[in-house]
Scaffold this motif. Sequence first.
Motif, short mmCIF file in Angstrom:
data_model
loop_
_atom_site.label_atom_id
_atom_site.label_comp_id
_atom_site.label_asym_id
_atom_site.label_seq_id
_atom_site.Cartn_x
_atom_site.Cartn_y
_atom_site.Cartn_z
N HIS A 130 -15.18 30.34 -52.12
CA HIS A 130 -15.24 30.12 -53.57
C HIS A 130 -14.09 29.22 -54.02
O HIS A 130 -14.30 28.28 -54.82
N LYS A 131 -12.89 29.48 -53.53
CA LYS A 131 -11.72 28.70 -53.90
C LYS A 131 -11.89 27.22 -53.56
O LYS A 131 -11.53 26.34 -54.36
N HIS A 132 -12.42 26.95 -52.38
CA HIS A 132 -12.53 25.56 -51.91
C HIS A 132 -13.93 24.98 -52.11
O HIS A 132 -14.21 23.88 -51.64
N GLN A 133 -14.80 25.73 -52.81
CA GLN A 133 -16.14 25.26 -53.16
C GLN A 133 -16.93 24.83 -51.92
O GLN A 133 -17.49 23.73 -51.86
N LEU A 134 -16.97 25.75 -50.95
CA LEU A 134 -17.67 25.49 -49.70
C LEU A 134 -18.85 26.43 -49.55
O LEU A 134 -18.79 27.59 -49.98
N PRO A 135 -19.93 25.99 -48.91
CA PRO A 135 -21.06 26.87 -48.60
C PRO A 135 -20.71 27.77 -47.43
O PRO A 135 -19.66 27.61 -46.78
N THR A 136 -21.57 28.69 -47.11
CA THR A 136 -21.29 29.61 -46.00
C THR A 136 -21.36 28.93 -44.64
O THR A 136 -20.74 29.39 -43.69
N ARG A 137 -22.13 27.84 -44.54
CA ARG A 137 -22.20 27.10 -43.28
C ARG A 137 -21.60 25.72 -43.48
O ARG A 137 -22.04 24.96 -44.34
N PHE A 138 -20.59 25.43 -42.68
CA PHE A 138 -19.88 24.16 -42.83
C PHE A 138 -19.17 23.84 -41.51
O PHE A 138 -18.88 24.73 -40.70
N PHE A 139 -18.87 22.57 -41.32
CA PHE A 139 -18.00 22.12 -40.24
C PHE A 139 -16.62 21.85 -40.85
O PHE A 139 -16.49 21.68 -42.05
N ILE A 140 -15.61 21.79 -39.98
CA ILE A 140 -14.27 21.49 -40.48
C ILE A 140 -13.57 20.50 -39.56
O ILE A 140 -13.68 20.59 -38.34
N CYS A 141 -12.89 19.55 -40.17
CA CYS A 141 -12.15 18.52 -39.44
C CYS A 141 -10.69 18.58 -39.93
O CYS A 141 -10.35 17.97 -40.95
N PRO A 142 -9.83 19.34 -39.24
CA PRO A 142 -8.47 19.57 -39.73
C PRO A 142 -7.44 18.62 -39.12
O PRO A 142 -6.78 18.93 -38.14
N ASN A 143 -7.30 17.46 -39.70
CA ASN A 143 -6.36 16.45 -39.21
C ASN A 143 -5.65 15.79 -40.38
O ASN A 143 -6.21 15.71 -41.48
N GLN A 144 -4.44 15.30 -40.14
CA GLN A 144 -3.82 14.45 -41.14
C GLN A 144 -4.70 13.21 -41.35
O GLN A 144 -5.42 12.78 -40.44
N PHE A 145 -4.62 12.63 -42.53
CA PHE A 145 -5.44 11.44 -42.81
C PHE A 145 -4.71 10.18 -42.37
O PHE A 145 -4.26 9.37 -43.17
N TRP A 146 -4.58 10.05 -41.06
CA TRP A 146 -4.07 8.85 -40.43
C TRP A 146 -5.26 8.11 -39.82
O TRP A 146 -6.19 8.74 -39.31
N LYS A 147 -5.20 6.81 -39.83
CA LYS A 147 -6.37 6.02 -39.44
C LYS A 147 -6.84 6.33 -38.02
O LYS A 147 -8.04 6.37 -37.75
N HIS A 148 -5.90 6.58 -37.11
CA HIS A 148 -6.32 6.84 -35.72
C HIS A 148 -6.98 8.20 -35.56
O HIS A 148 -7.57 8.48 -34.51
N LYS A 149 -6.94 9.04 -36.58
CA LYS A 149 -7.62 10.33 -36.51
C LYS A 149 -9.13 10.18 -36.68
O LYS A 149 -9.89 11.12 -36.43
N ASN A 150 -9.57 9.01 -37.14
CA ASN A 150 -10.99 8.64 -37.02
C ASN A 150 -11.93 9.46 -37.89
O ASN A 150 -13.07 9.75 -37.51
N GLN A 151 -11.48 9.82 -39.09
CA GLN A 151 -12.38 10.56 -39.99
C GLN A 151 -13.59 9.71 -40.41
O GLN A 151 -14.66 10.26 -40.72
N LEU A 152 -13.44 8.39 -40.41
CA LEU A 152 -14.53 7.53 -40.86
C LEU A 152 -15.79 7.71 -40.02
O LEU A 152 -16.91 7.70 -40.55
#
Length: 382
Positions: free
Chosen positions: A200-222
């Motif tokens: 509820h706090k983070h407005q997420l559904p019960t089913r989700f994936f998570i990508c826990p990385n700093q937002f540095w370009k080499h982390k490849n979130q794109l």
Amino acid sequence: MAKRIRIALSYTYNELWIGGSYYIENLINALDTLPDAEKPHIVILAANQTDVRVAQNKLSYPYISFQLSSGESNRLFRFVNKVANRLLKTTVFNQKIKGLDAAFPYYECVQQSLATKKIYWIADFQESFAPEFFTAEAIDTIKKHQHTIQSSAETLILSSEDALAHFKALYPGHTVKLHVLPFAVTHPPYQQLDIASLLHKHQLPTRFFICPNQFWKHKNQLTVLKAVDKLKKQGTEIMVAFTGKTIDYRHPDYFASLEKYVADNDMAGNIKFLGFIDRKEQLKLMAESIAIIQPSFFEGWSTVVEDAKAMNKALIASAINVHQEQLAGSSAQFFAPNDMDELVNLLNKATNEPALPPLYKSDAYQSHIEKFGRNFLIVCKS
């Protein structure tokens, strides 16, 4: 009882490179698994009083003291040195820290120069193998530091066989003594957190994936965003939560470009950028996710991967050498970091399965923590 050896550990709480802070915290927790008689006395070398207070609040190791890395032992000495440096360009009180059997990570400075054992640490060699993520000035500074290390008679810790191979290729004539020491993580208690409240706090559904990385370009979130976009266009809606500081000092526009991609492709219902959140909340979300995603182009030894191993959680990771080294014998699913279609297939498969298997058939992660502490102590004493 034999006198405890005194090991200085440099500690800075830096949310822009939280992995470095976690490394020292995890090392102390690993040393705490040793039998009491073998536990070293740890001297935390902190850059300022704020970091001292953070370390005092976060660490519960039984044999520990705190020292400013500048070397002064009290406020009066710090004040006198500050005034003397400003007016006379000199230091009144000797800043060399005495009584250290080892210092890690060792820095070339007068304060640590009396340590009997000087132990360097290099996290990885990304600047040599992925220079596109660095400025020329940064690469020059890093390489000068590495050259000093490789030509020394001291000791260097590397976290992986992959990093060791890189080092030997870059510095075949090195004289520094080498040790490969994979780190392991110790998690704060997070299991008791209420997942419904967190969702509820983070407005997420019960089913989700998570990508826990700093937002540095080499982390490849794109690549993850592109995969989610393709799934959406194919009629499969998924949610991916991203955590981490949104600042990349090398590529200041990187996070804004990710936000623009989400907006341009109408993906607000599929992507949540949570920013830098409480560590316990992050871990609880990781544990309750469908799977953790680690898409990075380059790592020395990934904390995200170790987190997944520690909680024995399903993981989808980029097929770089160090990830495969870290995850040998696991059920982790791999994709080429530039291959968005491979990631699409893995995410689609994970979405349509009721539950992914754990990383390992048996949970023996505690042994990794104990090995980390034991082997570090061996390096300090060798």
